[in-house]
Design an enzyme around this catalytic site. Structure first.
Site, PDB file in Angstrom:
ATOM      1  N   ALA A  59       0.839  -1.202   0.000  1.00  0.00           N
ATOM      2  CA  ALA A  59       0.000   0.000   0.000  1.00  0.00           C
ATOM      3  C   ALA A  59       0.869   1.246   0.000  1.00  0.00           C
ATOM      4  O   ALA A  59       1.996   1.234   0.489  1.00  0.00           O
ATOM      5  CB  ALA A  59      -0.931  -0.002   1.215  1.00  0.00           C
ATOM      6  N   ASP A  60       0.315   2.308  -0.549  1.00  0.00           N
ATOM      7  CA  ASP A  60       0.986   3.602  -0.546  1.00  0.00           C
ATOM      8  C   ASP A  60      -0.086   4.676  -0.535  1.00  0.00           C
ATOM      9  O   ASP A  60      -1.080   4.570  -1.261  1.00  0.00           O
ATOM     10  CB  ASP A  60       1.876   3.754  -1.787  1.00  0.00           C
ATOM     11  CG  ASP A  60       2.661   5.055  -1.759  1.00  0.00           C
ATOM     12  OD1 ASP A  60       3.413   5.278  -0.784  1.00  0.00           O
ATOM     13  OD2 ASP A  60       2.521   5.847  -2.705  1.00  0.00           O
ATOM     14  N   THR A  61       0.094   5.687   0.302  1.00  0.00           N
ATOM     15  CA  THR A  61      -0.873   6.772   0.411  1.00  0.00           C
ATOM     16  C   THR A  61      -0.211   8.087   0.033  1.00  0.00           C
ATOM     17  O   THR A  61       0.918   8.350   0.437  1.00  0.00           O
ATOM     18  CB  THR A  61      -1.429   6.865   1.851  1.00  0.00           C
ATOM     19  OG1 THR A  61      -2.036   5.612   2.189  1.00  0.00           O
ATOM     20  CG2 THR A  61      -2.468   7.970   1.977  1.00  0.00           C
ATOM     21  N   GLY A  63      -3.173   3.631  -2.842  1.00  0.00           N
ATOM     22  CA  GLY A  63      -3.081   2.533  -3.790  1.00  0.00           C
ATOM     23  C   GLY A  63      -2.826   1.257  -3.011  1.00  0.00           C
ATOM     24  O   GLY A  63      -2.060   1.256  -2.041  1.00  0.00           O
TER      25      GLY A  63
END
Length: 180
Positions: A65-67, A102
């Site tokens: 995940a990436d924010t 994502g």
């Protein structure tokens, strides 16, 4: 086995809400901060993280995940220092920005990748409000220099979308994919 490919303590805590066993392995990858479509960057970073860990654990389920924050056509990351954090928070004053997470799940080689988008509207805030917030919340490891789960009454007027997405991991869709 489920593996979270993230060093984020917030993601670890959020994933723990789903009440299944998982381990954590930090992905050794470079994150991109640019792209043709800024809304795609978090997905690309999430997939990069998941693939790095899945390569070592092909029979497991890996979550990456990436924010990121998208504000006025720019990708906003983590502040490098408190001066930059103050500037970020003051720039958000009275305005709305997008929080994009994502997520990539690789399960025995099958990739599922998506993004979740939420909106956050800041109150009109003063430099004194920013000081009060920064005294209460450590922000140097947070995109946009804030944590919606901590003292949001000082700076945030409203938000739309899944709260967990803004914190860093959209749990509703993830739960459907992982738990079924």
């Amino acid at each position: 086995m489920v593996i979270l490919a993230s060093q984020s303590p917030r993601r670890r805590e959020l994933l723990g809400k789903l009440e299944f066993d998982f381990s954590v392995e930090v992905a050794d990858t470079e994150e991109s901060a640019t792209g043709e479509n800024l809304f795609d960057v978090p997905q690309e970073n999430a997939l990069r993280k998941a693939r790095a860990v899945a390569a070592k654990h092909p029979l497991d389920t890996v979550i990456g995940a990436d924010t990121a924050i998208i504000f006025e056509g720019r990708l906003i990351g983590k502040p490098e220092n408190l001066a930059e954090a103050k500037n970020m928070l003051l720039a958000f004053s009275g305005k709305t920005h997008s929080v994009v997470t994502g997520v990539a799940v690789i399960d025995h080689g099958k990739e599922t990748v998506w993004r979740e988008i939420s909106q956050v509207k800041f109150k009109p805030i003063s430099p004194a409000d920013v000081e009060r917030y920064l005294d209460a919340v450590p922000v140097l490891d947070k995109a946009g220099a804030y944590a919606i789960q901590s003292h949001r009454e000082i700076i945030i007027e409203s938000y739309s979308g899944e709260l967990e997405n803004i914190i860093g991991l959209p749990l509703k869709k993830l739960a459907r994919i992982i738990v079924g």
